[in-house]
Design a protein around this motif. Structure first.
Motif, PDB file in Angstrom:
ATOM      1  N   ALA A   1      48.927  25.606 -24.573  1.00 37.36           N
ATOM      2  CA  ALA A   1      48.242  26.399 -23.550  1.00 37.36           C
ATOM      3  C   ALA A   1      49.233  27.260 -22.780  1.00 37.36           C
ATOM      4  CB  ALA A   1      47.477  25.473 -22.607  1.00 37.36           C
ATOM      5  N   ALA A   2      50.398  26.705 -22.474  1.00 47.77           N
ATOM      6  CA  ALA A   2      51.406  27.474 -21.742  1.00 47.77           C
ATOM      7  C   ALA A   2      51.875  28.667 -22.573  1.00 47.77           C
ATOM      8  CB  ALA A   2      52.589  26.573 -21.385  1.00 47.77           C
ATOM      9  N   ARG A   3      52.051  28.470 -23.865  1.00 46.97           N
ATOM     10  CA  ARG A   3      52.473  29.577 -24.728  1.00 46.97           C
ATOM     11  C   ARG A   3      51.394  30.649 -24.789  1.00 46.97           C
ATOM     12  NH1 ARG A   3      54.149  25.219 -28.436  1.00 46.97           N
ATOM     13  NH2 ARG A   3      56.385  24.894 -28.247  1.00 46.97           N
TER      14      ARG A   3
ATOM     15  N   TYR B   1      52.580  17.103 -18.755  1.00 45.91           N
ATOM     16  CA  TYR B   1      52.529  16.719 -20.171  1.00 45.91           C
ATOM     17  C   TYR B   1      52.835  15.240 -20.339  1.00 45.91           C
ATOM     18  CZ  TYR B   1      53.247  16.863 -25.217  1.00 45.91           C
ATOM     19  OH  TYR B   1      53.162  16.637 -26.571  1.00 45.91           O
ATOM     20  N   PRO B   2      51.927  14.468 -20.972  1.00 50.84           N
ATOM     21  CA  PRO B   2      52.212  13.054 -21.239  1.00 50.84           C
ATOM     22  C   PRO B   2      53.187  12.929 -22.412  1.00 50.84           C
ATOM     23  CG  PRO B   2      49.835  13.544 -21.288  1.00 50.84           C
ATOM     24  CD  PRO B   2      50.568  14.839 -21.382  1.00 50.84           C
TER      25      PRO B   2
ATOM     26  N   ASN C   1      63.252  20.007 -23.460  1.00 53.09           N
ATOM     27  CA  ASN C   1      63.664  21.419 -23.519  1.00 53.09           C
ATOM     28  C   ASN C   1      62.539  22.310 -24.033  1.00 53.09           C
ATOM     29  OD1 ASN C   1      66.259  20.999 -22.496  1.00 53.09           O
ATOM     30  ND2 ASN C   1      67.073  20.474 -24.518  1.00 53.09           N
ATOM     31  N   GLU C   2      61.744  21.797 -24.975  1.00 56.88           N
ATOM     32  CA  GLU C   2      60.597  22.572 -25.455  1.00 56.88           C
ATOM     33  C   GLU C   2      59.605  22.815 -24.327  1.00 56.88           C
ATOM     34  OE1 GLU C   2      57.097  22.452 -28.908  1.00 56.88           O
ATOM     35  OE2 GLU C   2      58.478  20.755 -28.679  1.00 56.88           O
TER      36      GLU C   2
ATOM     37  N   LEU D   1      64.631  12.682 -27.057  1.00 58.40           N
ATOM     38  CA  LEU D   1      63.853  12.981 -25.858  1.00 58.40           C
ATOM     39  C   LEU D   1      64.105  14.389 -25.346  1.00 58.40           C
ATOM     40  CD1 LEU D   1      62.058  12.195 -23.435  1.00 58.40           C
ATOM     41  CD2 LEU D   1      64.093  11.118 -22.413  1.00 58.40           C
ATOM     42  N   MET D   2      65.352  14.815 -25.320  1.00 62.65           N
ATOM     43  CA  MET D   2      65.668  16.104 -24.724  1.00 62.65           C
ATOM     44  C   MET D   2      65.134  17.272 -25.546  1.00 62.65           C
ATOM     45  SD  MET D   2      66.736  15.637 -21.795  1.00 62.65           S
ATOM     46  CE  MET D   2      66.908  17.391 -21.519  1.00 62.65           C
TER      47      MET D   2
END
Length: 329
Positions: free
Chosen positions: A322-324, A36-37, A69-70, A64-65
């Motif tokens: 896409a991952a979800r 992920y960019p 974390n997402e 950022l975190m």
């Protein structure tokens, strides 16, 4: 018997749905395939959506975190960091600042999410006041050899801050060999290089320039990016970078160059990444917003096509969604 005499038999075997089709599926994508960019910037409390890239944000270091974390919650464990500096100059000196925004981002992620693999973009275009990928001469042309030193400084600085891998996107000749030596001399022999080896001068980069604030102040980058008409050159460029010490090669953009991707992977037999770039992402988002396409179906189809063409991993702004979707089944 001739197989062609029984055309109705084979489709009938797959009529029991998706579970049956899984037995013979040749190409499978998962969250482990995605990089992920992520765009980081100075300041506090910032999470600025990029107008031309719905759902993609520039984030300040204090936020950022939340992004990291997402991603981890989605099962995505690879991130490609791009920096948007507070100040720019003619040579992009903030790119190798010990306390630059990417360097600080590396330290934060290392400390708080050691399971996240950090790849850092190595280029000057985000950091230079003119928006080109290196040091310019008096005529406005990028000076290749002088730029190599600056890129090496940037790569070493990022490795010192904790980058697991560096990814030069500048397209200067000889940069991989120069950077490999600089990293080795600085004690970072185990930091691999993912080279933007086969990078075309493409119209699909437009939204990225909004995201990274890297639009050239004049001219374009055709002098040091590849002609979209050339396939053989693209394969040669990958071989050149492998010979210079690249650990991973890349084809960028992905969708208009699937034929090149297939050639690079099949001929080099080397780890190969494809970059599903900003323009490809934004077109899908725009069509989905109009209700013209089924976004989930189209995104998973295009990511499957990229992997089917030979990509071992895919850099994509679709990674979270896409991952979800893949987790949902």
């Amino acid at each position: 018997m001739e197989y062609g005499k029984f055309p109705a038999y084979r489709p009938r075997r797959m009529r029991n749905g998706e579970l049956a089709r899984n037995f013979i599926r040749e190409t499978v994508i998962s969250a482990d395939d995605f990089i992920y960019p992520l765009f980081v910037k100075p300041g506090e409390g910032k999470r600025d959506e990029i107008p031309s890239m719905p759902g993609v944000f520039q984030v300040s270091l204090d936020n950022l975190m939340d992004e990291i974390n997402e991603l981890l919650d989605c099962g995505v464990h690879y991130v490609l960091l791009f920096g948007i500096p507070a100040e720019k100059d003619e040579i992009g000196s903030s790119a190798w600042d010990e306390h630059g925004v990417v360097q600080e981002a590396c330290r934060i992620i290392r400390a708080q999410a050691p399971e996240m693999y950090i790849i850092t973009d190595v280029c000057m275009c985000e950091y230079t006041s003119h928006g080109h990928c290196g040091k310019l001469d008096e005529h406005g042309y990028v000076m290749n050899d002088e730029t190599l030193k600056l890129l090496a400084n940037e790569a070493v600085s990022q490795a010192a801050a904790g980058a697991h891998m560096v990814a030069p996107s500048d397209m200067m000749d000889g940069r991989i060999q120069f950077m490999r030596r600089a990293l080795d001399d600085a004690g970072y022999q185990n930091v691999p290089i993912m080279s933007y080896s086969t990078k075309y001068a493409s119209g699909f980069y437009g939204p990225f320039r909004d995201a990274a604030d890297s639009t050239p102040a004049f001219g374009d980058r055709r002098a040091y990016q590849m002609d979209p008409a050339n396939v053989e050159e693209g394969v040669r460029e990958a071989f050149y970078d492998i010979a210079e010490g690249a650990d991973v090669v890349m084809v960028k953009p992905a969708l208009p160059y699937l034929d090149v991707l297939q050639r690079v992977k099949s001929e080099t037999k080397f780890p190969t990444v494809a970059y599903n770039v900003s323009g490809e992402y934004s077109m899908v988002k725009a069509a989905a917003a109009k209700g013209w396409i089924d976004e989930k179906r189209v995104v998973l189809e295009l990511l499957t096509s990229i992997k089917r063409a030979g990509a071992d991993m895919i850099i994509t702004y679709h990674a979270k969604e896409a991952a979800r979707w893949l987790a949902e089944g």
